[in-house]
Design a protein around this motif. Structure first.
Motif, PDB file in Angstrom:
ATOM      1  N   ARG A  26       5.480  -3.442 -10.974  1.00  0.00           N
ATOM      2  CA  ARG A  26       4.475  -4.834 -10.316  1.00  0.00           C
ATOM      3  C   ARG A  26       5.002  -5.440  -9.560  1.00  0.00           C
ATOM      4  N   LYS A  27       6.849  -5.425 -11.044  1.00  0.00           N
ATOM      5  CA  LYS A  27       7.220  -6.561  -9.569  1.00  0.00           C
ATOM      6  C   LYS A  27       8.240  -6.430  -8.726  1.00  0.00           C
ATOM      7  N   GLN A  28       8.671  -4.612  -8.932  1.00  0.00           N
ATOM      8  CA  GLN A  28       9.559  -4.521  -8.026  1.00  0.00           C
ATOM      9  C   GLN A  28       8.686  -4.631  -6.774  1.00  0.00           C
ATOM     10  N   ARG A  29       7.619  -3.863  -6.542  1.00  0.00           N
ATOM     11  CA  ARG A  29       7.004  -4.079  -5.448  1.00  0.00           C
ATOM     12  C   ARG A  29       6.520  -5.158  -4.187  1.00  0.00           C
ATOM     13  N   VAL A  30       6.511  -5.910  -5.284  1.00  0.00           N
ATOM     14  CA  VAL A  30       6.335  -7.440  -5.062  1.00  0.00           C
ATOM     15  C   VAL A  30       7.399  -7.816  -3.692  1.00  0.00           C
ATOM     16  N   ASP A  31       8.380  -8.061  -5.177  1.00  0.00           N
ATOM     17  CA  ASP A  31       9.475  -8.252  -4.638  1.00  0.00           C
ATOM     18  C   ASP A  31      10.912  -7.460  -3.569  1.00  0.00           C
ATOM     19  N   LEU A  74       0.910  -1.375   0.174  1.00  0.00           N
ATOM     20  CA  LEU A  74      -0.398   0.013  -0.147  1.00  0.00           C
ATOM     21  C   LEU A  74       0.391   1.750  -0.144  1.00  0.00           C
ATOM     22  N   PRO A  75       2.066   1.573   0.975  1.00  0.00           N
ATOM     23  CA  PRO A  75       2.032   3.333   0.807  1.00  0.00           C
ATOM     24  C   PRO A  75       3.498   2.601  -0.328  1.00  0.00           C
ATOM     25  N   LEU A  76       3.761   2.195  -1.435  1.00  0.00           N
ATOM     26  CA  LEU A  76       4.216   1.971  -2.236  1.00  0.00           C
ATOM     27  C   LEU A  76       3.507   2.794  -3.431  1.00  0.00           C
ATOM     28  N   GLU A  77       2.434   2.045  -3.433  1.00  0.00           N
ATOM     29  CA  GLU A  77       1.251   2.726  -4.012  1.00  0.00           C
ATOM     30  C   GLU A  77       0.975   4.026  -3.858  1.00  0.00           C
ATOM     31  N   ILE A  78       0.886   4.815  -2.537  1.00  0.00           N
ATOM     32  CA  ILE A  78       1.225   6.304  -2.606  1.00  0.00           C
ATOM     33  C   ILE A  78       2.673   7.146  -3.115  1.00  0.00           C
ATOM     34  N   VAL A  79       3.704   6.109  -2.406  1.00  0.00           N
ATOM     35  CA  VAL A  79       5.348   7.290  -2.470  1.00  0.00           C
ATOM     36  C   VAL A  79       5.648   6.267  -3.554  1.00  0.00           C
TER      37      VAL A  79
END
Lengths: 254, 260
Positions: free
Chosen positions: B110-115, B99-104
């Protein structure tokens, strides 16, 4: 076993209900002008099948449009009241007062204001009677959001809109669907009120009225059953949407 | 260099009975990458302090400095964790952490977020639970996920408001160790509000004791234990001495002079 239970139990309960009804009429020996038995209904349905299709469609589309508008109006009012204390204070008493007015008394009023606009009047009544639970539940859902939920995103500099979209809105969905289930039934009451009361009406309500005028009890009860069926269909349609959009709110079975 | 500094912070809340002062002369100096535990009597304004550092609240008087700039509004370099894990029930654990990555970092693939999320979930022992809903996890596991979410965007500052307060004693000790490991692996500076003196000594580099409301900095204890602490260290004489000192300070803060 599980699916058998799921389908079997409701079917058995419906059959038991019909048998009980049939038995009640048979034991009391009620004539057809007093009370119709389930066994009278197939004939009524068959005899008026084209009318049922046409009138059922009239009732259905006006109820659905009314519900959609109730969701829009109720949702918008709920959001305004949920996000602003001032609007909550201003609108709540008005809405509660409006909701307390028996809607049957409004039928002649709107019939006079919008003479001859039968479709419009019917939809309007469905909206007026069914938006209230939606407005209340959405506003309560939004106003009771714990401040921490807001803070986790606000601390990151998220905008009010982002917080609304990512947290407040999804969090309110279970309450919204709970209210929508109530509103489905209310919307049917709204459409039928107008259909029954207005002269030269259309829809299942009008069909019911003509059954009454002609003393055709089997037709009247057949209309009631048709309304029940439409209500069940719409209700479970809402349940399906609820499962898709707010299925997370169901606790895992343990 | 101090990453966080508060200088003479005064703050009061408006109440129907007039302004209620909660902070009166709060001074903090927290060096970069260190961990500051804040203890004090109940209702002394500790939570207000977290909101001030996070920029969710602006003090009536005094200054809050973060990373060389005065705090005037929320910033993306802050992570927050609360006693209530406030996980979003409609999201899986993985989606909650993201969630915070979606804002920041809206542009992050997507892959980087999941990793990144999976790396953290692995660190706190939640691998295999990433696709569960929060309601399927125990309280301790939910709090672990909440910690992952609070640092997923690599904040400079992690602000925690009694994050372990609602957990049972043993789960709490497990979480302390998790927190210690996260600290070693992640580069944040920590501010931990707590009621638990043992927790403050185990996790803190310094422990700040606040006075009763309106709170001011009453006492600062430098924790002189080695960095690689185990729970056993709490039973050493050094730790015992520090706990005793803190206990005394709390008693003073509560205005109670009777001997324990």
């Amino acid at each position: 076993m599980n699916t058998l239970k799921k389908v079997g139990v409701p079917i058995v309960s419906i059959v038991i209900f019909l048998l009980f009804w049939e038995g009640l009429v048979w034991i009391n020996d009620w004539p057809k002008y007093k009370m119709a038995a389930p066994s009278d209904l197939p004939d009524a349905f068959w005899k008026f099948r084209w009318l049922f299709l046409e009138m059922g469609w009239q009732t259905l589309w006006r109820t659905v449009i009314g519900l959609v508008l109730a969701v829009l109006v109720g949702g918008a009012l709920g959001m305004i009241m949920g996000l602003s204390q001032i609007f909550r204070g201003a609108l709540y008493p008005l809405l509660v007062g409006f909701n307390a007015i028996p809607k049957a008394t409004l039928v002649p009023v709107i019939a006079l204001i919008f003479i001859g606009q039968h479709d419009f009047n019917t939809v309007l009544m469905a909206v007026m009677i069914s938006f209230f639970p939606i407005a209340v539940s959405v506003s309560i859902g939004l106003s009771t959001l714990e401040p921490e939920y807001r803070d986790i995103l606000r601390a990151l500099g998220a905008s009010r809109f982002t917080i609304f979209r990512k947290i407040a809105l999804p969090k309110t969905l279970p309450e919204f669907f709970g209210a929508l289930k109530v509103s489905v039934t209310l919307a049917f009451i709204g459409t039928n009120l107008v259909e029954i009361v207005s002269p030269h009406g259309r829809g299942l309500g009008a069909l019911f009225k003509s059954g009454e005028i002609n003393g055709n009890y089997p037709l009247m009860f057949a209309v009631l059953i048709a309304l029940a069926i439409l209500g069940i269909v719409l209700y479970y349609l809402v349940v399906i949407f609820e499962k898709i959009f707010a299925g997370w709110a169901e606790r895992p079975q343990t | 260099m101090n990453l966080i500094e508060t200088k003479g912070v005064h703050h009061a809340y408006e109440t129907p009975m007039g302004p209620l002062p909660v902070l009166a002369g709060l001074d903090l100096a927290i060096p970069e990458s260190s961990f500051c535990a804040v203890v004090g009597p109940s209702g002394c304004g500790k939570s207000t302090l977290t909101r001030l550092i996070a920029g969710l609240l602006i003090p009536d008087e005094g200054e809050v400095w973060l990373d060389g700039a005065q705090v005037k509004s929320p910033r993306k370099t802050v992570g927050m964790a609360f006693q209530n894990p406030v996980l979003l029930e409609w999201r899986t654990i993985l989606e909650n952490v993201i969630l915070p990555l979606e804002i920041v970092a809206p542009g992050m693939p997507r892959k980087q977020r999941v990793d990144r999320a999976m790396e953290l979930l692995d660190m706190v022992g939640l691998t295999g639970f990433e696709n569960k809903r929060p309601s399927e996890l125990s309280g301790g596991m939910r709090q672990r996920a909440s910690l992952c979410r609070s640092i997923v965007h690599k904040p400079r500052v992690l602000i925690m408001d009694e994050p372990f307060g609602a957990l049972d004693a043993f789960t709490r000790e497990d979480l302390w160790q998790t927190m210690r490991d996260l600290r070693a692996a992640e580069p944040f500076t920590g501010v931990l509000i707590t009621h638990d003196l043992r927790e403050s000594v185990f996790l803190g580099d310094q422990v700040v004791v606040l006075s009763d409301r309106p709170a001011r900095t009453q006492h600062v204890l430098d924790v002189t234990l080695p960095a690689d602490r185990t729970l056993d260290i709490l039973y050493t004489p050094e730790a015992g001495e520090m706990l005793h000192e803190l206990r005394d300070q709390i008693r003073i803060a509560q205005n109670r002079n009777e001997a324990a």
